[in-house]
Design a protein around this motif. Sequence first.
Motif, PDB file in Angstrom:
ATOM      1  N   ALA A 225      22.287 -54.931  -7.406  1.00 24.64           N
ATOM      2  CA  ALA A 225      22.246 -53.856  -6.727  1.00 24.64           C
ATOM      3  C   ALA A 225      21.485 -52.600  -7.512  1.00 24.64           C
ATOM      4  CB  ALA A 225      23.773 -53.222  -6.450  1.00 24.64           C
ATOM      5  N   ARG A 226      21.721 -52.500  -8.851  1.00 25.72           N
ATOM      6  CA  ARG A 226      21.233 -51.705  -9.628  1.00 25.72           C
ATOM      7  C   ARG A 226      19.605 -51.797  -9.647  1.00 25.72           C
ATOM      8  NH1 ARG A 226      24.159 -51.234 -15.538  1.00 25.72           N
ATOM      9  NH2 ARG A 226      26.364 -51.501 -14.593  1.00 25.72           N
ATOM     10  N   GLY A 227      19.229 -52.991  -9.557  1.00 21.54           N
ATOM     11  CA  GLY A 227      17.647 -53.245  -9.825  1.00 21.54           C
ATOM     12  C   GLY A 227      17.322 -53.042  -8.263  1.00 21.54           C
ATOM     13  N   GLN A 228      17.801 -53.163  -7.296  1.00 23.30           N
ATOM     14  CA  GLN A 228      17.430 -52.804  -5.926  1.00 23.30           C
ATOM     15  C   GLN A 228      17.213 -51.061  -5.755  1.00 23.30           C
ATOM     16  OE1 GLN A 228      16.450 -54.317  -3.369  1.00 23.30           O
ATOM     17  NE2 GLN A 228      17.297 -56.432  -3.535  1.00 23.30           N
ATOM     18  N   ALA A 229      18.298 -50.630  -6.449  1.00 26.23           N
ATOM     19  CA  ALA A 229      18.459 -49.136  -6.359  1.00 26.23           C
ATOM     20  C   ALA A 229      17.311 -48.283  -7.341  1.00 26.23           C
ATOM     21  CB  ALA A 229      19.609 -48.437  -6.747  1.00 26.23           C
ATOM     22  N   ALA A 230      16.798 -49.048  -7.987  1.00 25.94           N
ATOM     23  CA  ALA A 230      15.658 -48.496  -8.872  1.00 25.94           C
ATOM     24  C   ALA A 230      14.431 -47.575  -7.925  1.00 25.94           C
ATOM     25  CB  ALA A 230      14.785 -49.469  -9.747  1.00 25.94           C
ATOM     26  N   LEU A 231      14.329 -47.931  -6.835  1.00 28.02           N
ATOM     27  CA  LEU A 231      13.707 -47.187  -6.036  1.00 28.02           C
ATOM     28  C   LEU A 231      13.925 -45.766  -5.874  1.00 28.02           C
ATOM     29  CD1 LEU A 231      12.621 -49.507  -2.994  1.00 28.02           C
ATOM     30  CD2 LEU A 231      11.198 -48.675  -5.066  1.00 28.02           C
ATOM     31  N   GLN A 232      15.362 -45.417  -5.803  1.00 27.64           N
ATOM     32  CA  GLN A 232      15.758 -44.404  -5.816  1.00 27.64           C
ATOM     33  C   GLN A 232      15.918 -43.513  -6.855  1.00 27.64           C
ATOM     34  OE1 GLN A 232      19.881 -44.402  -3.663  1.00 27.64           O
ATOM     35  NE2 GLN A 232      18.406 -44.120  -1.663  1.00 27.64           N
ATOM     36  N   GLY A 233      15.517 -44.142  -8.231  1.00 23.74           N
ATOM     37  CA  GLY A 233      15.232 -43.316  -9.260  1.00 23.74           C
ATOM     38  C   GLY A 233      13.878 -42.684  -9.190  1.00 23.74           C
ATOM     39  N   LEU A 234      12.858 -43.959  -8.452  1.00 26.85           N
ATOM     40  CA  LEU A 234      11.728 -43.404  -8.563  1.00 26.85           C
ATOM     41  C   LEU A 234      11.367 -42.322  -7.583  1.00 26.85           C
ATOM     42  CD1 LEU A 234       8.767 -44.210  -9.012  1.00 26.85           C
ATOM     43  CD2 LEU A 234       8.824 -45.799  -6.924  1.00 26.85           C
ATOM     44  N   TYR A 235      11.945 -42.198  -6.464  1.00 25.05           N
ATOM     45  CA  TYR A 235      11.675 -41.054  -5.512  1.00 25.05           C
ATOM     46  C   TYR A 235      12.937 -40.189  -5.457  1.00 25.05           C
ATOM     47  CZ  TYR A 235       8.232 -44.225  -3.563  1.00 25.05           C
ATOM     48  OH  TYR A 235       7.441 -45.323  -3.490  1.00 25.05           O
ATOM     49  N   ASN A 236      13.511 -40.054  -6.865  1.00 24.88           N
ATOM     50  CA  ASN A 236      14.910 -39.042  -6.676  1.00 24.88           C
ATOM     51  C   ASN A 236      14.462 -37.640  -6.597  1.00 24.88           C
ATOM     52  OD1 ASN A 236      17.230 -37.589  -8.005  1.00 24.88           O
ATOM     53  ND2 ASN A 236      17.971 -39.854  -7.803  1.00 24.88           N
TER      54      ASN A 236
ATOM     55  N   THR B 122       5.665 -47.553  -3.326  1.00 28.71           N
ATOM     56  CA  THR B 122       6.787 -48.754  -3.601  1.00 28.71           C
ATOM     57  C   THR B 122       7.783 -48.632  -2.599  1.00 28.71           C
ATOM     58  OG1 THR B 122       5.813 -49.127  -5.611  1.00 28.71           O
ATOM     59  CG2 THR B 122       7.575 -50.229  -5.255  1.00 28.71           C
ATOM     60  N   ILE B 123       7.972 -49.737  -1.884  1.00 32.97           N
ATOM     61  CA  ILE B 123       9.040 -49.453  -0.858  1.00 32.97           C
ATOM     62  C   ILE B 123      10.038 -50.322  -0.984  1.00 32.97           C
ATOM     63  CG2 ILE B 123       7.512 -48.516   1.218  1.00 32.97           C
ATOM     64  CD1 ILE B 123       7.190 -51.238   2.284  1.00 32.97           C
ATOM     65  N   LYS B 124       9.818 -51.564  -1.986  1.00 33.66           N
ATOM     66  CA  LYS B 124      11.005 -52.455  -1.779  1.00 33.66           C
ATOM     67  C   LYS B 124      10.849 -53.337  -3.019  1.00 33.66           C
ATOM     68  CE  LYS B 124      14.625 -54.612   0.313  1.00 33.66           C
ATOM     69  NZ  LYS B 124      15.131 -55.111  -0.878  1.00 33.66           N
ATOM     70  N   LEU B 125      12.149 -53.568  -3.535  1.00 30.13           N
ATOM     71  CA  LEU B 125      12.038 -54.444  -4.753  1.00 30.13           C
ATOM     72  C   LEU B 125      12.718 -55.846  -4.427  1.00 30.13           C
ATOM     73  CD1 LEU B 125      13.002 -51.928  -7.607  1.00 30.13           C
ATOM     74  CD2 LEU B 125      10.708 -52.678  -6.697  1.00 30.13           C
ATOM     75  N   GLU B 126      12.205 -57.018  -4.940  1.00 31.86           N
ATOM     76  CA  GLU B 126      13.068 -58.164  -4.744  1.00 31.86           C
ATOM     77  C   GLU B 126      12.844 -58.963  -6.281  1.00 31.86           C
ATOM     78  OE1 GLU B 126      15.165 -58.944  -2.958  1.00 31.86           O
ATOM     79  OE2 GLU B 126      14.868 -57.903  -0.873  1.00 31.86           O
ATOM     80  N   GLY B 127      13.675 -59.758  -6.315  1.00 25.30           N
ATOM     81  CA  GLY B 127      13.659 -60.581  -7.684  1.00 25.30           C
ATOM     82  C   GLY B 127      12.349 -61.420  -7.711  1.00 25.30           C
TER      83      GLY B 127
ATOM     84  N   GLY C 132      27.004 -44.612 -15.771  1.00 26.79           N
ATOM     85  CA  GLY C 132      26.876 -43.371 -15.337  1.00 26.79           C
ATOM     86  C   GLY C 132      25.332 -43.175 -14.867  1.00 26.79           C
ATOM     87  N   ARG C 133      24.386 -43.927 -15.258  1.00 30.46           N
ATOM     88  CA  ARG C 133      23.059 -43.710 -15.139  1.00 30.46           C
ATOM     89  C   ARG C 133      22.600 -43.865 -13.635  1.00 30.46           C
ATOM     90  NH1 ARG C 133      21.129 -48.906 -18.614  1.00 30.46           N
ATOM     91  NH2 ARG C 133      23.230 -48.986 -19.261  1.00 30.46           N
ATOM     92  N   GLY C 134      23.293 -44.502 -12.911  1.00 29.73           N
ATOM     93  CA  GLY C 134      22.974 -44.888 -11.432  1.00 29.73           C
ATOM     94  C   GLY C 134      23.618 -43.895 -10.441  1.00 29.73           C
ATOM     95  N   ALA C 135      24.357 -42.858 -11.301  1.00 26.76           N
ATOM     96  CA  ALA C 135      25.209 -41.830 -10.330  1.00 26.76           C
ATOM     97  C   ALA C 135      24.424 -41.146  -9.271  1.00 26.76           C
ATOM     98  CB  ALA C 135      26.215 -41.080 -11.170  1.00 26.76           C
ATOM     99  N   ASN C 136      23.176 -40.833  -9.702  1.00 23.66           N
ATOM    100  CA  ASN C 136      22.471 -39.993  -8.770  1.00 23.66           C
ATOM    101  C   ASN C 136      21.538 -40.643  -7.931  1.00 23.66           C
ATOM    102  OD1 ASN C 136      21.924 -37.279  -8.201  1.00 23.66           O
ATOM    103  ND2 ASN C 136      20.018 -37.174  -9.084  1.00 23.66           N
ATOM    104  N   LYS C 137      22.030 -41.986  -7.481  1.00 23.45           N
ATOM    105  CA  LYS C 137      21.269 -42.666  -6.628  1.00 23.45           C
ATOM    106  C   LYS C 137      22.252 -42.904  -5.549  1.00 23.45           C
ATOM    107  CE  LYS C 137      18.436 -44.829 -10.117  1.00 23.45           C
ATOM    108  NZ  LYS C 137      18.695 -45.717 -11.339  1.00 23.45           N
ATOM    109  N   PRO C 138      22.008 -42.355  -4.224  1.00 21.19           N
ATOM    110  CA  PRO C 138      23.106 -42.520  -3.089  1.00 21.19           C
ATOM    111  C   PRO C 138      23.166 -43.861  -2.818  1.00 21.19           C
ATOM    112  CG  PRO C 138      21.135 -40.872  -2.735  1.00 21.19           C
ATOM    113  CD  PRO C 138      20.863 -41.563  -3.987  1.00 21.19           C
ATOM    114  N   TRP C 139      22.123 -44.767  -2.805  1.00 22.76           N
ATOM    115  CA  TRP C 139      22.591 -46.170  -2.498  1.00 22.76           C
ATOM    116  C   TRP C 139      23.847 -46.722  -3.543  1.00 22.76           C
ATOM    117  CZ3 TRP C 139      17.076 -48.622  -2.526  1.00 22.76           C
ATOM    118  CH2 TRP C 139      16.231 -48.271  -1.283  1.00 22.76           C
ATOM    119  N   LEU C 140      23.753 -46.260  -4.779  1.00 18.71           N
ATOM    120  CA  LEU C 140      24.645 -46.997  -5.622  1.00 18.71           C
ATOM    121  C   LEU C 140      26.212 -46.155  -5.506  1.00 18.71           C
ATOM    122  CD1 LEU C 140      22.786 -47.662  -8.968  1.00 18.71           C
ATOM    123  CD2 LEU C 140      23.428 -49.250  -6.806  1.00 18.71           C
TER     124      LEU C 140
END
Lengths: 848, 181
Positions: free
Chosen positions: A106-117, A88-93, A553-561
């Motif tokens: 932005a949080r939804g977009q950054a879900a990818l960085q949770g996936l590949y964290n 998965t490479i991109k999320l959109e609404g 704080g749940r988005g803190a380990n996603k560099p995009w956020l």
Amino acid sequence: MSTDQDRAASSGPNAPNGVKRREFLKVLGVGTAATTMLGCTQEKVEKLIPYLISPDQTVPGVSNYYATTCRECSAGCGVIAETRDGRTIKLEGNPEHPVNRGALCARGQAALQGLYNPDRYRGPMARKNGQLQPVNWDEALQIFAQKLGETRSRGGAGSAVFINQHESGSFPGFLDAWLAAFGMPPHLSYDAGADHAVIAANRQTYGVAWPRLDFRAARLVVSIGADFLDSWGAMVPQQLDFAEARADHENAPRLIYVGPRRSLTGLNADQWIDCKPGSEMAIVQLLGGQASAQAAAQATGVSETVLDAFAREFASSTPSIVIAGGGGADGLEVALAANALNSRGNVGTTIKPNEGYLGFDRMASPAELRALATRMITGGVSLLMVRGANPAFTLPKAVGFAEAMARVPFKVSFSSYPDESSELADLILPDHHSLEQWGDAEPVRGTISLQQPAMDPVFDTRATSDVLIAVAKKDPANAARYPTADYRSWLIGRFPGGAAALAAALPHGFASGSLAEPTTPRPVPPVHATAPIEQSSGNMYLVVYPHPFIGDGRGANKPWLQEIPDPVTKICWQTVAEMNPGTAERMGLANGDLVTVRTAAGSLTLPVLRYPGIQRDTVAIATGRGHTHAGRYAKAGLNPLEILPDGEDRAGGVAFVSTKANVTKAGGYAHIVTTEGSARQHGRGIGQAIAIADLRAGRPGYDSGNANAAEIAQAGGTETPAGERPEGAAQHGEEMPGDASHAFLPGMRSPVANDAQGEQGNPLSNDKGMYDPKHWSGMAKRRWAMTATPRTTSRPLARTGKSARSCPIEQALAPICCEVARWRGFVSSATTRAGKTAAPISTRASCR
Amino acid sequence: MNLRSRWLAVPGFICIAALATMLSAYSGASSSEGNSPVQPVKFRHTIHVDTLKMNCLYCHFAANKSFDPGLPAMSTCMGCHTVVQGTTPDNKAEIQKLAEFWNKKEPVPWIRIHKLPEYVHFPHMRHINAGVTCQTCHGQIQTMKQVYQASSLNMGWCVNCHIGQSNPPFRARYDCSACHY
């Protein structure tokens, strides 16, 4: 530039490790030459690795799209996940989805960085000799099943606790049924980012947790600290509704923001009333006619004239919307009083309880978790299970959740990522990311939003729902209750219409129908109510607010956020103390000067950021940063919850604005990490503004960056001052002052031959550009980095005729080129390796 | 080193390096035309394509729908080769090698032959759908006992075809952004 000492050290005879400049240059020269020569040889050997078994429907380089549901907050927006080559490479609404209508935050977009964290748990882990060590799933499930058995046989099942991240859909019900099967009480559904006071007030007033706000129907919107554009409630639909309402110039509602700090919502307001923290109630009473403007001015520190005009405007504007939030100590009372103001015809017109969002029901309050912490300290909890939530970080440190959790005999975490809570666990059974698993949500009544895997799991994780089924199957007493193989089959069995209906609905991402979840509120346990803010001591009010992207704080380990600048302060990767420039000036503080913010619960030392949108006696700090155990990126910044005293509003929510603090200059300096050089336009007109009245009348308005703007406005504001109009701009009324001309500049076109456009070019044109044989460059005969013309060509283009313009340098160099090629062994070796069938290399263009 | 040679050394080196770069590029010597590495499994296009008349798209299934022509998954190979064991000892040995990779659940690490630089895009599907045959670029691959790079894949070679100098002639865009984007 080196000092004398440096020079002595580097050039003296006793400097064994010093590299001399001359030697350095020699090495550099040889290295460059070697790289140049070697760099032109054949490509390095590269491997083509095929799939063992290709993922479903995979065409390399062509994307598949899966409709699923975002689980980054509890709102339940629909997303389309773009998956290429099985990843998965991109999320959109999802444009069809009734909640977010194609938008995604932005949080939804950054879900990818949770996936590949990179810090995600690779597989299950168990604590052995005090250390978390990787185990395989068989062993992990065995440990879990054994602990469940032990807890039950010792009669401790009734005191086991399951904390789940707050979500709507069928999983909470499934989880409660599973807990009941093991004799355990229902789970605690926890969302640290929710405004509990507002949810409780809404239930009392409207009967639903979160009504839909119809901004289009309103003439005036009054937000009392309710950041409905930042992260307060159902953010995405609120943003869409507000943007739509304000885009209608004829009927746009006015927005007045009341609060000590101008958030993004506050910056979108037409007027900001900078009341003191904790004095919001006086404003609500003023609007309700229970207090005079004079009394309100006394309490809030706002001028009486402003408040008087505000009260008169409110009284004359109907329908309106009044919303209150912001986490004050009296949050519940303010929210209730604000809701009461809507009884003058707003409910049903601008505030629509029937179209409410269901993602805020059945939520456990922080007061319940504090009560749990007390029970854990006294040994009243036999087994603690946590999934998706991080109470050890998101509660004020004064609550002592982490210390209490350490006392529990056995802790199981289902977290996908390391965090402060999972670090304390004895067993980690990492959950799939939401993009890897099945599920559902019911974001609005009558819509089931479907969640499906968009890709195979990245790591050796398992969906918690599947783990629960697997463990129940191991238990003789419960095996019969779970005949399904996995949670997906369980969902299909429950879905209206079964597998066929689900298959038909999945491409859309949602289906009509209802899971008929109960939406009853949870009873609030006795709260630890905070005293009014005026009773605490300190020289400034402390406002702790949720970060709009990192949230609790749940988005803190996603560099995009971390990297995306805060929409208001433009700060990245950093926690700052925001102060009014006037106050900072008085205290002798420039941007970046360190201050110590001390409360009864502790102190933090952090850099100052001067922000004009803050009440003059207030210091504001965002939450979410400063983790200790949540991965490599989450360490950035500081956590203001460390200095927030333990205290709640009367709905059991954390009172974020509940104390004063002593702010003192600490000495020292830290660079401000910002994307903004200056917050002012310095007269350059970068962000243009025009009054709606001017826009509608077709007048050009005035330049907001113009120092004389106020005078021009006073004088009528109908004319752009002479000299402001750009050269060659359109006629009067069509241009923005200071704007560059947007007219087409012929010289800027790329010089491309018509012939080069292929089928898209003009078939009648004979323009071959620089490949025309008559072009001065002679490019038709001489192509750079070229070799053979194709053998199939009857007339090799590069050799057509001898042109008088044939370049003499080229002719002189050609034999050398061939020699160089042979010398490097390329030509001969290529021929040999290719065997007899190889292409004749002698057609190489430059070897004549 | 005296003063004179010191002042000559660095610019001299730069000149030599620049000259070498330009000669190398101009002569086309940086092309890997003719490159024919020995593959870990001796896959024979001759048998599959020439003798058995298999369509290229059976294995390179994405050549007409993606930039990437598609490399057959191991499961595609084993779809036939769990049954087809080969007739000659040589072929049997190679199929055995393939089966060993499959049994270990490892992909065959094929060595890449055709490689364009990263700054060039070559959409396979546009070429195939325009009627360019596989052989136009890859040579008579059905007769190659061991696959080699039949064309230079240099820019001049690309442009020859794009300006309509191929047989049969094609017409395609050849402005920079047709391939470099």
